[in-house]
Design a protein around this motif. Sequence first.
Motif, PDB file in Angstrom:
ATOM      1  N   GLU A  13       0.825  -1.208   0.000  1.00 54.38           N
ATOM      2  CA  GLU A  13       0.000   0.000   0.000  1.00 54.38           C
ATOM      3  C   GLU A  13       0.859   1.257   0.000  1.00 54.38           C
ATOM      4  O   GLU A  13       0.572   2.212  -0.725  1.00 54.38           O
ATOM      5  CB  GLU A  13      -0.947  -0.017   1.197  1.00 54.38           C
ATOM      6  CG  GLU A  13      -2.019  -1.094   1.091  1.00 54.38           C
ATOM      7  CD  GLU A  13      -2.789  -1.315   2.374  1.00 54.38           C
ATOM      8  OE1 GLU A  13      -2.459  -0.708   3.416  1.00 54.38           O
ATOM      9  OE2 GLU A  13      -3.738  -2.121   2.353  1.00 54.38           O
ATOM     10  N   HIS A  14       1.919   1.270   0.795  1.00 56.93           N
ATOM     11  CA  HIS A  14       2.798   2.447   0.831  1.00 56.93           C
ATOM     12  C   HIS A  14       3.490   2.642  -0.517  1.00 56.93           C
ATOM     13  O   HIS A  14       3.643   3.780  -0.978  1.00 56.93           O
ATOM     14  CB  HIS A  14       3.839   2.322   1.941  1.00 56.93           C
ATOM     15  CG  HIS A  14       3.303   2.608   3.304  1.00 56.93           C
ATOM     16  ND1 HIS A  14       2.774   3.823   3.658  1.00 56.93           N
ATOM     17  CD2 HIS A  14       3.226   1.835   4.413  1.00 56.93           C
ATOM     18  CE1 HIS A  14       2.391   3.806   4.915  1.00 56.93           C
ATOM     19  NE2 HIS A  14       2.651   2.599   5.395  1.00 56.93           N
ATOM     20  N   LEU A  15       3.911   1.555  -1.140  1.00 57.78           N
ATOM     21  CA  LEU A  15       4.547   1.680  -2.457  1.00 57.78           C
ATOM     22  C   LEU A  15       3.563   2.233  -3.484  1.00 57.78           C
ATOM     23  O   LEU A  15       3.909   3.088  -4.293  1.00 57.78           O
ATOM     24  CB  LEU A  15       5.087   0.327  -2.924  1.00 57.78           C
ATOM     25  CG  LEU A  15       6.350  -0.165  -2.224  1.00 57.78           C
ATOM     26  CD1 LEU A  15       6.670  -1.584  -2.649  1.00 57.78           C
ATOM     27  CD2 LEU A  15       7.526   0.764  -2.489  1.00 57.78           C
ATOM     28  N   ARG A  16       2.340   1.743  -3.440  1.00 57.99           N
ATOM     29  CA  ARG A  16       1.325   2.225  -4.381  1.00 57.99           C
ATOM     30  C   ARG A  16       1.054   3.711  -4.193  1.00 57.99           C
ATOM     31  O   ARG A  16       0.817   4.441  -5.144  1.00 57.99           O
ATOM     32  CB  ARG A  16       0.050   1.421  -4.194  1.00 57.99           C
ATOM     33  CG  ARG A  16      -1.006   1.728  -5.219  1.00 57.99           C
ATOM     34  CD  ARG A  16      -2.167   0.821  -5.076  1.00 57.99           C
ATOM     35  NE  ARG A  16      -2.462   0.673  -3.647  1.00 57.99           N
ATOM     36  CZ  ARG A  16      -3.614   0.271  -3.162  1.00 57.99           C
ATOM     37  NH1 ARG A  16      -4.567  -0.032  -3.974  1.00 57.99           N
ATOM     38  NH2 ARG A  16      -3.814   0.180  -1.875  1.00 57.99           N
ATOM     39  N   SER A  59       7.631   6.865   0.657  1.00 56.80           N
ATOM     40  CA  SER A  59       8.949   6.260   0.882  1.00 56.80           C
ATOM     41  C   SER A  59       9.177   5.910   2.339  1.00 56.80           C
ATOM     42  O   SER A  59       9.707   4.846   2.652  1.00 56.80           O
ATOM     43  CB  SER A  59      10.053   7.209   0.406  1.00 56.80           C
ATOM     44  OG  SER A  59       9.929   7.455  -0.965  1.00 56.80           O
ATOM     45  N   VAL A  60       8.791   6.795   3.236  1.00 56.41           N
ATOM     46  CA  VAL A  60       8.976   6.531   4.667  1.00 56.41           C
ATOM     47  C   VAL A  60       8.149   5.326   5.090  1.00 56.41           C
ATOM     48  O   VAL A  60       8.638   4.427   5.773  1.00 56.41           O
ATOM     49  CB  VAL A  60       8.607   7.779   5.509  1.00 56.41           C
ATOM     50  CG1 VAL A  60       8.591   7.441   6.991  1.00 56.41           C
ATOM     51  CG2 VAL A  60       9.593   8.902   5.242  1.00 56.41           C
ATOM     52  N   VAL A 102      15.661  -1.758   0.743  1.00 58.36           N
ATOM     53  CA  VAL A 102      15.335  -0.586   1.563  1.00 58.36           C
ATOM     54  C   VAL A 102      16.499   0.403   1.567  1.00 58.36           C
ATOM     55  O   VAL A 102      16.289   1.612   1.484  1.00 58.36           O
ATOM     56  CB  VAL A 102      14.962  -0.992   3.005  1.00 58.36           C
ATOM     57  CG1 VAL A 102      14.912   0.212   3.916  1.00 58.36           C
ATOM     58  CG2 VAL A 102      13.631  -1.703   3.020  1.00 58.36           C
ATOM     59  N   ASP A 103      17.713  -0.108   1.637  1.00 58.18           N
ATOM     60  CA  ASP A 103      18.860   0.794   1.643  1.00 58.18           C
ATOM     61  C   ASP A 103      18.961   1.578   0.338  1.00 58.18           C
ATOM     62  O   ASP A 103      19.301   2.763   0.343  1.00 58.18           O
ATOM     63  CB  ASP A 103      20.147   0.024   1.938  1.00 58.18           C
ATOM     64  CG  ASP A 103      20.263  -0.358   3.397  1.00 58.18           C
ATOM     65  OD1 ASP A 103      19.477   0.160   4.228  1.00 58.18           O
ATOM     66  OD2 ASP A 103      21.132  -1.179   3.727  1.00 58.18           O
TER      67      ASP A 103
END
Length: 164
Positions: A70-73, A77-78, A107-108
Motif C-alpha cells: 500500500e505504501h509503495l502504491r 517512501s517513509v 530498503v537501503d
Amino acid sequence: MGLALSLCRTDPEAAQEALDQSDREHRTRRAWAGRDLYSESWASHVRAELAAWDGDPERAAGHARRALREHLRLGSSVGAAAAAELLAQMWSMSGRNDRAAHLLGAVDVLRSSAFDPSYRPAEYCAAIRARIERALGSLLDDPELRDAYEEGARLGLFTLAERR
C-alpha cells in the motif's frame, strides 16, 4: 490512526483500542467521503506491530507485506521503508534470513535514492531499523546473506513486494 501508530510499541493495548476506534470512525466516514488509503496503509502497519508484539510473526508478516504494498502504491517512501524493515524483521524471526537480507538491500537503495543525505528518520523509523540491524547485523557477514542483500538492492522494493 496516528495515535495507534504512536502507541503500538509503548502501549499495545492502548494502540489496539485506538485502532479499533479509528476503524469504527473510518467505516462511518467512508460512507460519506470514500476510502482513506493513506490511513489504511498505516493501519496495516499498526496491525503488523501488534501481531509481532503478540508473538505471531506470520500474521505480522502478512500485515507488514500489505502495508508495504500500500505504501509503495501511494508513493510513501517513509512508510514503505518502515514496513519493509518490519517485514524483514518478521522474516528473520521466522528463520527466513535470506528474504530479510533481500528486503534490507532494497530498503537501503530506497533510502539512499529517496532521501537527502542529511535526512534523519523519525524516531519511529530509526527504532525499526535498529531492531532489524541487531537481528541481521552479524548474519550479513555470511557471504550468502551478503549476496542476498546485494541482490535485493538490485531488484528493488517494487519487485520484492510482489513476491510471496
